[in-house]
Write a protein that holds these residues in place. Structure first.
Motif, PDB file in Angstrom:
ATOM      1  N   ARG A  87      80.764 -42.250 -15.595  1.00  0.00           N
ATOM      2  CA  ARG A  87      81.857 -41.926 -16.808  1.00  0.00           C
ATOM      3  C   ARG A  87      82.388 -43.293 -16.959  1.00  0.00           C
ATOM      4  N   GLY A  88      83.052 -43.891 -15.671  1.00  0.00           N
ATOM      5  CA  GLY A  88      84.100 -45.189 -16.132  1.00  0.00           C
ATOM      6  C   GLY A  88      83.294 -46.243 -16.706  1.00  0.00           C
ATOM      7  N   VAL A  89      81.974 -46.357 -16.264  1.00  0.00           N
ATOM      8  CA  VAL A  89      81.358 -47.709 -16.696  1.00  0.00           C
ATOM      9  C   VAL A  89      81.032 -47.323 -18.401  1.00  0.00           C
ATOM     10  N   GLY A  90      80.376 -46.108 -18.728  1.00  0.00           N
ATOM     11  CA  GLY A  90      80.119 -45.908 -19.886  1.00  0.00           C
ATOM     12  C   GLY A  90      81.275 -45.642 -20.921  1.00  0.00           C
ATOM     13  N   ALA A  91      82.305 -45.386 -20.596  1.00  0.00           N
ATOM     14  CA  ALA A  91      83.472 -45.594 -21.704  1.00  0.00           C
ATOM     15  C   ALA A  91      83.732 -46.817 -22.142  1.00  0.00           C
ATOM     16  N   ASP A  92      83.274 -47.880 -21.526  1.00  0.00           N
ATOM     17  CA  ASP A  92      83.364 -49.421 -22.224  1.00  0.00           C
ATOM     18  C   ASP A  92      82.718 -49.335 -23.185  1.00  0.00           C
ATOM     19  N   SER A  93      83.290 -49.746 -24.672  1.00  0.00           N
ATOM     20  CA  SER A  93      82.478 -49.609 -25.732  1.00  0.00           C
ATOM     21  C   SER A  93      81.374 -50.755 -25.913  1.00  0.00           C
ATOM     22  N   ARG A  94      81.544 -51.667 -25.100  1.00  0.00           N
ATOM     23  CA  ARG A  94      80.583 -52.893 -25.165  1.00  0.00           C
ATOM     24  C   ARG A  94      79.244 -52.282 -24.194  1.00  0.00           C
ATOM     25  N   ILE A  95      79.601 -51.245 -23.448  1.00  0.00           N
ATOM     26  CA  ILE A  95      78.326 -50.656 -22.382  1.00  0.00           C
ATOM     27  C   ILE A  95      77.818 -49.342 -23.109  1.00  0.00           C
ATOM     28  N   GLY A  96      78.399 -48.595 -23.329  1.00  0.00           N
ATOM     29  CA  GLY A  96      78.351 -47.271 -24.066  1.00  0.00           C
ATOM     30  C   GLY A  96      77.763 -46.225 -22.917  1.00  0.00           C
ATOM     31  N   PRO A  97      77.441 -44.982 -23.100  1.00  0.00           N
ATOM     32  CA  PRO A  97      77.100 -44.039 -22.046  1.00  0.00           C
ATOM     33  C   PRO A  97      75.462 -43.716 -21.809  1.00  0.00           C
ATOM     34  N   SER A  98      74.821 -44.468 -22.723  1.00  0.00           N
ATOM     35  CA  SER A  98      73.493 -43.870 -22.624  1.00  0.00           C
ATOM     36  C   SER A  98      72.591 -44.534 -21.524  1.00  0.00           C
ATOM     37  N   PHE A  99      71.587 -43.772 -20.771  1.00  0.00           N
ATOM     38  CA  PHE A  99      70.880 -44.362 -19.894  1.00  0.00           C
ATOM     39  C   PHE A  99      71.692 -45.027 -18.664  1.00  0.00           C
ATOM     40  N   LEU A 100      72.518 -44.216 -18.397  1.00  0.00           N
ATOM     41  CA  LEU A 100      73.460 -44.656 -17.152  1.00  0.00           C
ATOM     42  C   LEU A 100      73.209 -43.430 -15.956  1.00  0.00           C
ATOM     43  N   TYR A 101      72.313 -42.637 -15.983  1.00  0.00           N
ATOM     44  CA  TYR A 101      72.343 -41.807 -14.920  1.00  0.00           C
ATOM     45  C   TYR A 101      71.300 -41.871 -13.855  1.00  0.00           C
ATOM     46  N   ALA A 102      71.784 -41.857 -12.918  1.00  0.00           N
ATOM     47  CA  ALA A 102      71.058 -42.212 -11.433  1.00  0.00           C
ATOM     48  C   ALA A 102      70.278 -40.886 -11.118  1.00  0.00           C
ATOM     49  N   GLY A 103      69.087 -41.257 -10.627  1.00  0.00           N
ATOM     50  CA  GLY A 103      68.184 -40.130 -10.425  1.00  0.00           C
ATOM     51  C   GLY A 103      66.944 -40.665  -9.685  1.00  0.00           C
ATOM     52  N   THR A 104      65.945 -40.133  -9.674  1.00  0.00           N
ATOM     53  CA  THR A 104      64.647 -40.444  -8.892  1.00  0.00           C
ATOM     54  C   THR A 104      63.730 -41.490  -9.554  1.00  0.00           C
ATOM     55  N   GLY A 105      64.295 -42.257 -10.748  1.00  0.00           N
ATOM     56  CA  GLY A 105      63.361 -43.279 -11.220  1.00  0.00           C
ATOM     57  C   GLY A 105      62.897 -42.800 -12.596  1.00  0.00           C
ATOM     58  N   TYR A 106      62.541 -43.707 -13.532  1.00  0.00           N
ATOM     59  CA  TYR A 106      61.912 -43.203 -14.635  1.00  0.00           C
ATOM     60  C   TYR A 106      60.604 -43.231 -14.542  1.00  0.00           C
ATOM     61  N   GLY A 107      59.977 -42.629 -15.651  1.00  0.00           N
ATOM     62  CA  GLY A 107      58.328 -42.567 -15.487  1.00  0.00           C
ATOM     63  C   GLY A 107      58.005 -42.684 -17.334  1.00  0.00           C
ATOM     64  N   GLY A 108      57.161 -41.605 -17.435  1.00  0.00           N
ATOM     65  CA  GLY A 108      56.591 -41.754 -18.802  1.00  0.00           C
ATOM     66  C   GLY A 108      55.517 -42.658 -19.222  1.00  0.00           C
ATOM     67  N   SER A 109      55.132 -42.672 -20.440  1.00  0.00           N
ATOM     68  CA  SER A 109      54.419 -43.530 -21.139  1.00  0.00           C
ATOM     69  C   SER A 109      54.897 -45.111 -21.650  1.00  0.00           C
ATOM     70  N   CYS A 110      56.095 -45.104 -21.527  1.00  0.00           N
ATOM     71  CA  CYS A 110      56.695 -46.322 -22.188  1.00  0.00           C
ATOM     72  C   CYS A 110      57.344 -47.196 -21.325  1.00  0.00           C
ATOM     73  N   PHE A 111      58.306 -47.045 -20.491  1.00  0.00           N
ATOM     74  CA  PHE A 111      58.973 -47.831 -19.645  1.00  0.00           C
ATOM     75  C   PHE A 111      58.373 -48.688 -18.699  1.00  0.00           C
ATOM     76  N   PRO A 112      57.463 -47.767 -17.882  1.00  0.00           N
ATOM     77  CA  PRO A 112      56.845 -48.543 -16.776  1.00  0.00           C
ATOM     78  C   PRO A 112      55.709 -49.501 -17.357  1.00  0.00           C
ATOM     79  N   LYS A 113      54.659 -48.999 -18.396  1.00  0.00           N
ATOM     80  CA  LYS A 113      54.062 -49.595 -18.984  1.00  0.00           C
ATOM     81  C   LYS A 113      54.441 -50.925 -19.830  1.00  0.00           C
ATOM     82  N   ASP A 114      55.690 -50.831 -20.359  1.00  0.00           N
ATOM     83  CA  ASP A 114      56.014 -51.913 -21.329  1.00  0.00           C
ATOM     84  C   ASP A 114      56.778 -53.057 -20.427  1.00  0.00           C
ATOM     85  N   THR A 115      57.334 -52.397 -19.396  1.00  0.00           N
ATOM     86  CA  THR A 115      58.058 -53.630 -18.578  1.00  0.00           C
ATOM     87  C   THR A 115      56.920 -54.521 -17.928  1.00  0.00           C
ATOM     88  N   ARG A 116      56.017 -53.931 -17.420  1.00  0.00           N
ATOM     89  CA  ARG A 116      54.857 -54.720 -16.727  1.00  0.00           C
ATOM     90  C   ARG A 116      54.479 -55.578 -17.972  1.00  0.00           C
TER      91      ARG A 116
END
Length: 476
Positions: free
Chosen positions: A248-277
């Motif tokens: 919440r502290g980091v995301g309140a910075d307007s230069r950063i914003g709150p999206s995609f800042l949630y910690a968890g068990t890692g990302y998956g799906g059809s896009c992020f893993p494939k596209d980063t590689r």
């Protein structure tokens, strides 16, 4: 406008339904006869909230048709969208065989000037390859060669919110070829996307290579934010900070914003893993290394093991005789997508250590059965220690702990008293930080989040009930 969409998968089907909703005459083509038959009957082969209603409504209105034949779709359309898969190859590069095969089929049936739009996620230079294949296919056919404008128009759809994202885009990125064909394509695409630009201009026009790179760069940036916060969460655990407060502290910075800042068990799906590689592989082909992208992928792979490490920190590495409930199998809520889902790693690791698992997901059970059968090398129906259940509480019957892996809304506010009655021990490993540690502690639960300043689960000893059960099950 008359439009053809080639590919009735996730991107193609959403694109076809949304363009039809805008009043266009859309033909959606797929080579999978079974999928097309299902769509023609009003069914939808993927889970995406609202998509079935949009498909059925536009079919009934006559604006959306499905088929398997390329020729009528090509002759019908002014704009032809290529929306087929680009799965990763072993070296991480994008497999373009489906895109180029579609281009060849289009080239065999061209009957005049067309705009061919690459909607699939493809590396820089793909448009040139598509243009070459289209030209060669026409020459092989032995007829006059028609002009074609090959355009890059990447999608930026979030699974679970794809219709909203298509109909309310942040931006519409369009990469045009140079010259007269590019000018003609711009005129058609400006007309197609005019409904989105009535109040302010959302279309970002650029060259083709820049548009192709924009898609990869966008996904890599979002993936980096996730991996960065996951690393910060590990540090938060080590120093006694709360990652939710940090977020919440980091995301309140307007230069950063709150999206995609949630910690968890890692990302998956059809896009992020494939596209980063694919982005890292593309850079390597030009003698460059994308060190941040490589680190992002490495952090994500390690993050998928964090919950397993927490479980072993409490119960030890030998999990024989212990039973765990799992809530959530899909890589994110509002989808049945199991591609690169963290649950696949967690389940495989726990089973390898001898655990019994009772798992529940509101939507993704069928896909999970298929994916896990592939991972485990045999049908899950043959694995006695892995049981799929239809209700969340059924997954908690006589378990030694619950693992939360997907943040479905139905998991956000459960009946904790009922949960405790079902569980052998009231222990929760929260891989999505859904719950308040203080509240859970007050209710008598042992709670372990990701970077939540509560390591009671990893510090505690095995519960007496669990140890008794282990001795009974494995007296040696």
């Amino acid at each position: 406008m008359k439009i053809a969409v080639v590919g009735a998968g996730y991107v193609g089907l959403v694109t076809a339904a949304c363009l039809a909703e805008l009043g266009n005459d859309v033909m959606c083509i797929d080579k999978d006869h079974g999928r097309v038959a299902l769509l023609q009957a009003g069914g939808v082969p993927i889970y995406e909230p609202g998509l079935d209603d949009w498909v059925q409504r536009n079919q009934h209105a006559g604006r959306l048709r499905f088929g398997t034949a390329m020729a009528p779709a090509v002759t019908h359309a002014e704009l032809i969208f290529i929306a087929v898969g680009t799965p990763p190859q072993e070296d991480g590069s994008a497999d373009l065989q489906h895109v180029l095969a579609v281009a060849q089929h289009i080239g065999q049936h061209l009957n005049g000037f067309k705009v061919v739009v690459n909607k699939s996620t493809v590396p820089v230079g793909t448009a040139r390859q598509v243009e070459r294949v289209l030209h060669e296919a026409q020459q092989t056919r032995g007829t006059c060669v028609h002009e074609v404008a090959v355009v890059s128009n990447p999608e930026f759809l979030k699974e679970g919110a794809a219709i909203h994202d298509f109909m309310h885009p942040d931006r519409i990125v369009i990469g045009l070829p140079e010259g007269a064909t590019g000018d003609r394509a711009r005129t058609l695409l400006a007309r197609l996307y005019a409904p989105f630009n009535r109040h302010h201009e959302r279309t970002v026009w650029m060259d083709v290579a820049s548009a192709e790179l924009t898609k990869y760069a966008s996904n890599a940036m979002l993936a980096m934010r996730i991996s960065f916060m996951n690393e910060v969460a590990l540090l938060a655990d080590a120093v006694g900070a709360d990652i939710d407060a940090v977020r919440r502290g980091v995301g309140a910075d307007s230069r950063i914003g709150p999206s995609f800042l949630y910690a968890g068990t890692g990302y998956g799906g059809s896009c992020f893993p494939k596209d980063t590689r694919a982005l890292a592989h593309s850079a390597a082909g030009h003698g460059l290394r994308m060190r941040l992208v490589e680190a992002t992928e490495a952090v994500n792979a390690a993050q998928k093991q964090v919950l397993v490490q927490q479980v072993c920190g409490r119960f030890g590495g030998d999990l024989r005789g212990l039973r765990f409930g799992i809530w959530g199998l899909a890589f994110k809520p509002n989808t049945n997508d199991m591609r690169e889902a963290p649950s696949r790693t967690v389940i495989a690791e726990l089973l390898a250590r001898g655990a019994e698992l009772q798992v529940h997901d509101p939507v993704a059970t069928s896909e999970a059965r298929r994916a896990l059968s592939q991972d485990l090398g045999r049908p899950v129906a043959e694995i006695d220690s892995l049981r799929f259940v239809d209700e969340p509480l059924d997954a908690l019957l006589a378990v030694d702990a619950l693992l939360v892996l997907t943040e479905w809304k139905c998991f956000h506010h459960p009946d904790f008293a009922a949960m405790a009655q079902h569980m052998r021990a009231p222990i929760i490993f929260d891989g999505r930080n859904l719950y308040d540690p203080a509240q859970l502690q007050a209710l008598g639960f042992v709670y372990q989040g990701i970077g939540r300043r509560n390591q009671a689960a990893s510090r505690a000893r095995v519960s007496p009930q669990a140890e008794t059960h282990r001795r009974v099950a494995h007296p040696g």
